[in-house]
Scaffold this motif. Structure first.
Motif, mmCIF file in Angstrom:
data_model
loop_
_atom_site.group_PDB
_atom_site.id
_atom_site.type_symbol
_atom_site.label_atom_id
_atom_site.label_comp_id
_atom_site.label_asym_id
_atom_site.label_seq_id
_atom_site.Cartn_x
_atom_site.Cartn_y
_atom_site.Cartn_z
ATOM 1 N N GLN A 148 24.224 -31.046 -77.260
ATOM 2 C CA GLN A 148 25.630 -30.728 -77.472
ATOM 3 C C GLN A 148 25.845 -29.292 -77.953
ATOM 4 O OE1 GLN A 148 27.383 -33.654 -80.045
ATOM 5 N NE2 GLN A 148 26.566 -35.384 -78.864
ATOM 6 N N TYR A 149 24.760 -28.563 -78.173
ATOM 7 C CA TYR A 149 24.860 -27.217 -78.697
ATOM 8 C C TYR A 149 24.675 -26.172 -77.604
ATOM 9 C CZ TYR A 149 24.541 -29.106 -83.433
ATOM 10 O OH TYR A 149 24.778 -29.781 -84.588
ATOM 11 N N ILE A 150 25.496 -25.134 -77.687
ATOM 12 C CA ILE A 150 25.230 -23.915 -76.956
ATOM 13 C C ILE A 150 24.175 -23.169 -77.756
ATOM 14 C CG2 ILE A 150 26.218 -21.701 -76.283
ATOM 15 C CD1 ILE A 150 28.924 -23.254 -75.991
ATOM 16 N N MET A 151 23.141 -22.675 -77.064
ATOM 17 C CA MET A 151 22.004 -22.053 -77.737
ATOM 18 C C MET A 151 21.855 -20.599 -77.306
ATOM 19 S SD MET A 151 20.853 -24.524 -79.584
ATOM 20 C CE MET A 151 19.363 -23.711 -80.167
ATOM 21 N N ALA A 152 21.451 -19.766 -78.247
ATOM 22 C CA ALA A 152 21.332 -18.338 -77.949
ATOM 23 C C ALA A 152 20.162 -17.714 -78.685
ATOM 24 C CB ALA A 152 22.617 -17.613 -78.342
ATOM 25 N N TRP A 153 19.784 -16.550 -78.201
ATOM 26 C CA TRP A 153 18.824 -15.686 -78.876
ATOM 27 C C TRP A 153 19.529 -14.381 -79.226
ATOM 28 C CZ3 TRP A 153 14.138 -17.338 -80.389
ATOM 29 C CH2 TRP A 153 13.578 -18.442 -79.736
ATOM 30 N N PHE A 154 19.303 -13.940 -80.441
ATOM 31 C CA PHE A 154 19.728 -12.630 -80.911
ATOM 32 C C PHE A 154 18.475 -11.891 -81.393
ATOM 33 C CE2 PHE A 154 24.429 -12.816 -81.274
ATOM 34 C CZ PHE A 154 24.629 -14.155 -80.969
ATOM 35 N N ARG A 155 18.609 -10.594 -81.601
ATOM 36 C CA ARG A 155 17.495 -9.838 -82.162
ATOM 37 C C ARG A 155 18.011 -8.711 -83.041
ATOM 38 N NH1 ARG A 155 15.207 -6.832 -76.655
ATOM 39 N NH2 ARG A 155 16.994 -5.425 -76.335
ATOM 40 N N GLN A 156 17.154 -8.307 -83.969
ATOM 41 C CA GLN A 156 17.514 -7.217 -84.876
ATOM 42 C C GLN A 156 16.335 -6.273 -84.999
ATOM 43 O OE1 GLN A 156 19.011 -8.480 -88.691
ATOM 44 N NE2 GLN A 156 19.928 -6.479 -89.072
ATOM 45 N N ALA A 157 16.520 -5.069 -84.498
ATOM 46 C CA ALA A 157 15.493 -4.036 -84.587
ATOM 47 C C ALA A 157 15.603 -3.322 -85.932
ATOM 48 C CB ALA A 157 15.660 -3.048 -83.441
ATOM 49 N N PRO A 158 14.535 -2.687 -86.354
ATOM 50 C CA PRO A 158 14.568 -1.989 -87.649
ATOM 51 C C PRO A 158 15.689 -0.960 -87.707
ATOM 52 C CG PRO A 158 12.328 -2.139 -86.854
ATOM 53 C CD PRO A 158 13.205 -2.635 -85.740
ATOM 54 N N GLY A 159 16.495 -1.041 -88.744
ATOM 55 C CA GLY A 159 17.577 -0.082 -88.937
ATOM 56 C C GLY A 159 18.788 -0.295 -88.062
ATOM 57 N N LYS A 160 18.806 -1.387 -87.310
ATOM 58 C CA LYS A 160 19.918 -1.650 -86.404
ATOM 59 C C LYS A 160 20.572 -2.983 -86.728
ATOM 60 C CE LYS A 160 18.220 1.077 -82.520
ATOM 61 N NZ LYS A 160 17.940 1.087 -81.051
ATOM 62 N N GLU A 161 21.765 -3.174 -86.182
ATOM 63 C CA GLU A 161 22.455 -4.431 -86.382
ATOM 64 C C GLU A 161 21.886 -5.500 -85.442
ATOM 65 O OE1 GLU A 161 26.830 -2.772 -87.852
ATOM 66 O OE2 GLU A 161 26.631 -3.896 -85.986
ATOM 67 N N ARG A 162 22.068 -6.739 -85.829
ATOM 68 C CA ARG A 162 21.641 -7.835 -84.979
ATOM 69 C C ARG A 162 22.477 -7.829 -83.699
ATOM 70 N NH1 ARG A 162 20.674 -13.494 -87.952
ATOM 71 N NH2 ARG A 162 19.809 -11.942 -89.394
#
Length: 128
Positions: free
Chosen positions: A31-45
């Motif tokens: 029932q969930y929409i699923m995602a991937w995010f990432r956060q590099a050093p010094g940057k926003e997710r």
């Protein structure tokens, strides 16, 4: 509520491949929409990819199109991210996230604040 646990991270050379997994607790994974995010050093997710709950429709950020593939196995309560042709700029902490369609303002559902559930994150380092 759902709990998310990522695995499969590590160090890889540029041009290599990795597959991330995200196992979700609970019996309502489908029932969930699923995602991937990432956060590099010094940057926003930032948003990486999303897959729908019923339609399995996918969206990707432009920088990973043709290299990354998001998929899910509802029978195993597991989300995947297959990452090929990795580049040093892919180095980041990768986060698995889950949401219900009610939280999404657009079909893409690519904003952090649309996701109430997050994994702890896993480090991916791509060496040049």
């Amino acid at each position: 509520q759902v709990q998310l646990v990522e695995s499969g991270g590590g160090l890889v050379q540029a041009g290599g491949s990795l597959r991330l997994s995200c196992v979700a607790s609970g019996r309502t994974f489908n029932q969930y929409i699923m995602a991937w995010f990432r956060q590099a050093p010094g940057k926003e997710r930032e948003f990486v990819a999303v897959i729908g709950d019923i339609t399995y429709i996918t969206y990707y950020t432009d920088s990973v199109k043709g290299r990354f593939t998001i998929s899910r196995d509802n029978a195993k309560n597991t989300l995947y991210l297959q990452m090929n042709s990795l580049r040093p700029e892919d180095t980041a902490i990768y986060y698995c996230a889950a949401t219900g369609a009610i939280y999404c303002r657009t079909n893409r559902c690519g904003q952090m604040d649309e996701y109430p559930y997050w994994g702890q994150g896993i480090q991916i380092t791509v060496s040049s």
